[in-house]
Design a protein around this motif. Sequence first.
Motif, PDB file in Angstrom:
ATOM      1  N   VAL A   5       0.876  -1.175   0.000  1.00 36.77           N
ATOM      2  CA  VAL A   5       0.000   0.000   0.000  1.00 36.77           C
ATOM      3  C   VAL A   5       0.912   1.224   0.000  1.00 36.77           C
ATOM      4  O   VAL A   5       1.619   1.470   0.978  1.00 36.77           O
ATOM      5  N   PRO A   6       0.970   1.977  -1.114  1.00 39.69           N
ATOM      6  CA  PRO A   6       1.947   3.063  -1.227  1.00 39.69           C
ATOM      7  C   PRO A   6       1.949   4.050  -0.073  1.00 39.69           C
ATOM      8  O   PRO A   6       3.017   4.500   0.365  1.00 39.69           O
ATOM      9  N   LYS A   7       0.782   4.384   0.472  1.00 41.18           N
ATOM     10  CA  LYS A   7       0.748   5.385   1.545  1.00 41.18           C
ATOM     11  C   LYS A   7       1.401   4.888   2.834  1.00 41.18           C
ATOM     12  O   LYS A   7       1.761   5.689   3.700  1.00 41.18           O
ATOM     13  N   ASP A   8       1.573   3.563   2.943  1.00 37.45           N
ATOM     14  CA  ASP A   8       2.210   2.996   4.132  1.00 37.45           C
ATOM     15  C   ASP A   8       3.717   2.814   3.968  1.00 37.45           C
ATOM     16  O   ASP A   8       4.389   2.397   4.908  1.00 37.45           O
ATOM     17  N   VAL A   9       4.226   3.106   2.760  1.00 35.98           N
ATOM     18  CA  VAL A   9       5.646   2.907   2.499  1.00 35.98           C
ATOM     19  C   VAL A   9       6.446   4.103   3.007  1.00 35.98           C
ATOM     20  O   VAL A   9       6.162   5.251   2.666  1.00 35.98           O
ATOM     21  N   THR A  10       7.428   3.835   3.848  1.00 37.08           N
ATOM     22  CA  THR A  10       8.321   4.860   4.377  1.00 37.08           C
ATOM     23  C   THR A  10       9.762   4.429   4.103  1.00 37.08           C
ATOM     24  O   THR A  10      10.026   3.245   3.854  1.00 37.08           O
ATOM     25  N   PRO A  11      10.722   5.362   4.122  1.00 31.35           N
ATOM     26  CA  PRO A  11      12.118   4.994   3.877  1.00 31.35           C
ATOM     27  C   PRO A  11      12.583   3.884   4.822  1.00 31.35           C
ATOM     28  O   PRO A  11      12.428   3.982   6.038  1.00 31.35           O
ATOM     29  N   GLY A  12      13.080   2.818   4.258  1.00 28.66           N
ATOM     30  CA  GLY A  12      13.574   1.694   5.051  1.00 28.66           C
ATOM     31  C   GLY A  12      12.533   0.643   5.384  1.00 28.66           C
ATOM     32  O   GLY A  12      12.873  -0.407   5.937  1.00 28.66           O
ATOM     33  N   SER A  13      11.269   0.876   5.005  1.00 30.18           N
ATOM     34  CA  SER A  13      10.216  -0.070   5.398  1.00 30.18           C
ATOM     35  C   SER A  13      10.104  -1.265   4.450  1.00 30.18           C
ATOM     36  O   SER A  13       9.532  -2.292   4.824  1.00 30.18           O
ATOM     37  N   VAL A  14      10.636  -1.152   3.250  1.00 31.82           N
ATOM     38  CA  VAL A  14      10.449  -2.202   2.246  1.00 31.82           C
ATOM     39  C   VAL A  14      11.504  -3.302   2.367  1.00 31.82           C
ATOM     40  O   VAL A  14      11.209  -4.479   2.143  1.00 31.82           O
ATOM     41  N   GLU A  15      12.726  -2.949   2.752  1.00 29.18           N
ATOM     42  CA  GLU A  15      13.810  -3.940   2.729  1.00 29.18           C
ATOM     43  C   GLU A  15      13.535  -5.169   3.598  1.00 29.18           C
ATOM     44  O   GLU A  15      13.775  -6.302   3.135  1.00 29.18           O
ATOM     45  N   PRO A  16      13.031  -5.039   4.829  1.00 21.65           N
ATOM     46  CA  PRO A  16      12.730  -6.263   5.605  1.00 21.65           C
ATOM     47  C   PRO A  16      11.724  -7.167   4.912  1.00 21.65           C
ATOM     48  O   PRO A  16      11.846  -8.403   4.970  1.00 21.65           O
ATOM     49  N   HIS A  17      10.752  -6.564   4.243  1.00 20.73           N
ATOM     50  CA  HIS A  17       9.750  -7.353   3.523  1.00 20.73           C
ATOM     51  C   HIS A  17      10.408  -8.125   2.375  1.00 20.73           C
ATOM     52  O   HIS A  17      10.102  -9.296   2.140  1.00 20.73           O
ATOM     53  N   LEU A  18      11.337  -7.477   1.690  1.00 24.29           N
ATOM     54  CA  LEU A  18      12.020  -8.136   0.573  1.00 24.29           C
ATOM     55  C   LEU A  18      12.902  -9.280   1.056  1.00 24.29           C
ATOM     56  O   LEU A  18      12.996 -10.319   0.398  1.00 24.29           O
ATOM     57  N   ARG A  19      13.532  -9.103   2.191  1.00 31.93           N
ATOM     58  CA  ARG A  19      14.380 -10.183   2.722  1.00 31.93           C
ATOM     59  C   ARG A  19      13.528 -11.392   3.093  1.00 31.93           C
ATOM     60  O   ARG A  19      13.968 -12.540   2.939  1.00 31.93           O
TER      61      ARG A  19
END
Length: 203
Positions: free
Chosen positions: A47-61
Amino acid sequence: RRGAQWPVLLNHFDNVRVLVHKSRLYETLGLGQIQSLAPWTRVVRLVPKDVTPGSVEPHLRDLDIRDEVVYIVKPGESSNRGFGIRLARGVSEVARTIEHAAQKSKRSERSWIVQEYIARPLLLRRRKFDVRCYALLVFDSSTAASRDGESSFHAFLHKLAYLRTAASEFSLASLGDRITHLTNDAVQKTGKDYLKDPNRNKL
């Protein structure tokens, strides 16, 4: 259309998104148990509005996206002409690519396709290429009943086709060079050498 006086030509079919949206196409391949034909792939939904700097990398791992591997990142929907496609090395760069795209998105939900980039592709004259061919798939309702109700299709392939090549020779030295890595006409025509050499771009 039943009862129509003249033949009706269609340029849109219901549920066509299962083929033309990249994320839906990958899921459709899964239904046919042929996802193994595609490179290593993950679908990232956010959900783009929930994306903050650094929030995506743990999900990708959690999706097993690894360091030092080169990936191609594509918008999962509403994308053609090479729009939004980027190459990235390692999980941190992939995360930054998705975060940057999410900041621009106005959709309530977005998806991205993350595929392991083919580092040693088949090349033509040391350049990437794709094949454009024309096919027609026709449903034959007259034979479906004789085959235990299974759908019956006939496929026709036009004998003529053409190749689209990149204007630049393939190299992993510059992942940001879209002219080298994407053969889409919309990308290639932005290059200074587009169509100048008869052995490049279209054969």
